[in-house]
Enzyme design. Structure first.
Site, mmCIF file in Angstrom:
data_model
loop_
_atom_site.group_PDB
_atom_site.id
_atom_site.type_symbol
_atom_site.label_atom_id
_atom_site.label_comp_id
_atom_site.label_asym_id
_atom_site.label_seq_id
_atom_site.Cartn_x
_atom_site.Cartn_y
_atom_site.Cartn_z
ATOM 1 C CB SER A 152 -162.673 -42.984 -92.655
ATOM 2 O OG SER A 152 -162.780 -41.965 -93.630
ATOM 3 C CE1 TYR A 165 -164.681 -46.596 -96.274
ATOM 4 C CE2 TYR A 165 -164.551 -44.198 -96.409
ATOM 5 C CZ TYR A 165 -163.970 -45.418 -96.114
ATOM 6 O OH TYR A 165 -162.673 -45.462 -95.656
HETATM 7 N N1 NAP Z 1 -156.775 -44.038 -98.286
HETATM 8 C C1 NAP Z 1 -157.617 -43.248 -97.672
HETATM 9 O O1 NAP Z 1 -157.829 -42.086 -98.089
HETATM 10 C C2 NAP Z 1 -158.321 -43.721 -96.437
HETATM 11 C C3 NAP Z 1 -158.836 -42.742 -95.564
HETATM 12 C C4 NAP Z 1 -159.480 -43.153 -94.398
HETATM 13 C C5 NAP Z 1 -159.599 -44.493 -94.103
HETATM 14 N N2 NAP Z 1 -159.118 -45.439 -94.972
HETATM 15 C C6 NAP Z 1 -159.267 -46.843 -94.569
HETATM 16 O O2 NAP Z 1 -157.970 -47.384 -94.402
HETATM 17 C C7 NAP Z 1 -158.002 -48.808 -94.557
HETATM 18 C C8 NAP Z 1 -156.890 -49.215 -95.513
HETATM 19 O O3 NAP Z 1 -157.126 -48.628 -96.773
HETATM 20 P P1 NAP Z 1 -155.958 -48.148 -97.744
HETATM 21 O O4 NAP Z 1 -156.129 -46.690 -97.952
HETATM 22 O O5 NAP Z 1 -154.659 -48.657 -97.308
HETATM 23 O O6 NAP Z 1 -156.450 -48.831 -99.111
HETATM 24 P P2 NAP Z 1 -155.878 -50.080 -99.956
HETATM 25 O O7 NAP Z 1 -154.511 -49.776 -100.433
HETATM 26 O O8 NAP Z 1 -156.949 -50.395 -100.944
HETATM 27 O O9 NAP Z 1 -155.784 -51.252 -98.869
HETATM 28 C C9 NAP Z 1 -156.927 -51.951 -98.406
HETATM 29 C C10 NAP Z 1 -156.469 -53.241 -97.767
HETATM 30 O O10 NAP Z 1 -157.625 -53.905 -97.214
HETATM 31 C C11 NAP Z 1 -157.602 -55.243 -97.663
HETATM 32 N N3 NAP Z 1 -158.951 -55.788 -97.739
HETATM 33 C C12 NAP Z 1 -160.030 -55.265 -98.368
HETATM 34 N N4 NAP Z 1 -161.080 -56.103 -98.242
HETATM 35 C C13 NAP Z 1 -160.643 -57.176 -97.532
HETATM 36 C C14 NAP Z 1 -161.245 -58.379 -97.099
HETATM 37 N N5 NAP Z 1 -162.507 -58.672 -97.395
HETATM 38 N N6 NAP Z 1 -160.513 -59.254 -96.375
HETATM 39 C C15 NAP Z 1 -159.210 -58.979 -96.078
HETATM 40 N N7 NAP Z 1 -158.583 -57.870 -96.481
HETATM 41 C C16 NAP Z 1 -159.295 -56.979 -97.206
HETATM 42 C C17 NAP Z 1 -156.908 -55.204 -99.022
HETATM 43 O O11 NAP Z 1 -156.321 -56.485 -99.292
HETATM 44 P P3 NAP Z 1 -156.830 -57.559 -100.367
HETATM 45 O O12 NAP Z 1 -157.532 -56.825 -101.450
HETATM 46 O O13 NAP Z 1 -155.571 -58.235 -100.793
HETATM 47 O O14 NAP Z 1 -157.733 -58.465 -99.577
HETATM 48 C C18 NAP Z 1 -155.838 -54.179 -98.752
HETATM 49 O O15 NAP Z 1 -154.703 -54.785 -98.164
HETATM 50 C C19 NAP Z 1 -159.407 -49.120 -95.035
HETATM 51 O O16 NAP Z 1 -160.171 -49.553 -93.922
HETATM 52 C C20 NAP Z 1 -159.943 -47.780 -95.541
HETATM 53 O O17 NAP Z 1 -161.336 -47.715 -95.490
HETATM 54 C C21 NAP Z 1 -158.458 -45.080 -96.110
#
Ligand code: NAP
Length: 267
Positions: A152, A165
């Site tokens: 990120s 974070y």
């Molecule tokens: N959206 C943004 O602005 C952004 C920016 C930079 C980086 N990120 C990073 O991108 C990644 C994906 O996030 P996203 O934006 O797609 O958000 P999201 O829609 O909330 O997806 C997060 C995913 O991670 C899974 N997850 C969370 N905790 C877990 C655990 N303990 N074991 C297995 N799976 C787990 C969730 O699945 P379950 O809840 O079903 O387990 C879900 O599939 C994350 O690492 C986040 O930090 C996001």
């Protein structure tokens, strides 16, 4: 020459929503064979069906909690069996995407809760380590396999309320860099994709289901979509075999820095 993803095994953590689900559909369109993990199995079921519809050669899913070593080991054992059962076409894992993770609350350090801190370190840092350690023996050597971690912009700069974070994603960045050094000579590519603001369930999770607070994050600006990230993952994994994309930062045009966002509603 572009590295073909057709019939290659691709393992995606956090495939039940956001980037992971979009990546499953995008690798599906490339004809890849998918191994999908997350805690919400009903969601995985839906994503696997969509991926097959989009062209995946196979789409399997299994419960995975990256905060638990036993769950990670059971998941990778399951993945190994799935790959072994299809051995005729390609007998190794080619792409590992460590995507599972997220942020919990925007509390300052003074107001911070142990449970939120622990959840962020467990999923974003220890989860990446656990899954990578367990999956490494499955990865093809000298065959342009890829490990892509989702970091990120928070790993590059601090912001108020983001201490843990930011620390977690800075940890992910250093883990990626160390792994890149450790795997030199194996032919396995290692990189990190570090997005800025993207509209997924990320903010909904951060604000514990408070939809109004989550929507406010993207108010008046145009964020990245999960599909933008999925497309970039495909590009990273399909570079020619001698090319390693080490670190890639991707932000919406409307975000110049973490706290510097252009909002049309504020004009
Ligand atoms: N959206 C943004 O602005 C952004 C920016 C930079 C980086 N990120 C990073 O991108 C990644 C994906 O996030 P996203 O934006 O797609 O958000 P999201 O829609 O909330 O997806 C997060 C995913 O991670 C899974 N997850 C969370 N905790 C877990 C655990 N303990 N074991 C297995 N799976 C787990 C969730 O699945 P379950 O809840 O079903 O387990 C879900 O599939 C994350 O690492 C986040 O930090 C996001």
């Amino acid at each position: 020459m572009k590295f073909p993803l057709k019939n290659k095994w691709v393992l995606i953590t956090g495939a039940s929503s956001g980037f992971g689900a979009a990546a499953a559909r995008a690798f599906g369109r490339e004809g890849a064979k998918l191994l999908l993990g997350a805690r919400r199995v009903d969601r995985l079921n839906k994503v696997a069906a969509e991926s097959k519809k989009s062209g995946a050669a196979a789409a399997h899913f299994h419960k995975l909690d990256v905060t638990q070593t036993a769950s990670v080991e059971e998941f990778i054992f399951w993945a190994k069996q799935k790959i072994a059962n299809h051995k005729s076409s390609s007998g190794n894992l080619h792409v590992l995407i460590n995507n599972a993770g997220g942020a919990h609350s925007l509390d300052t350090i003074a107001e911070g809760k142990d449970a939120d801190w622990e959840a962020m370190i467990q999923s974003n840092v220890l989860g990446v380590l656990r899954v990578t350690r367990a999956a490494l023996p499955l990865l093809a050597r000298d065959a342009s396999a890829s490990i892509i971690n989702i970091g990120s912009v928070a790993g590059h700069a601090a912001y108020e309320g983001g201490a843990v974070y930011c620390a977690a994603k800075a940890g992910e960045l250093q883990i990626t860099r160390a792994l890149r050094l450790e795997l030199l000579g194996t032919g396995i590519r290692v990189g990190t994709l570090d997005p800025g603001l993207a509209e997924t369930e990320f903010s909904l999770v951060r604000f514990r289901g408070d939809d109004a607070s989550a929507k406010k994050v993207y108010e008046g600006m145009r964020p990245l979509t999960a599909e933008d990230i999925a497309e970039t993952l495909i590009w990273m994994a399909s570079r020619p075999a001698h090319v390693n994309i080490d670190e890639l930062i991707i932000k919406p045009v409307d975000q110049a820095a973490i706290g510097k966002v252009f909002r049309r509603s504020n004009r």
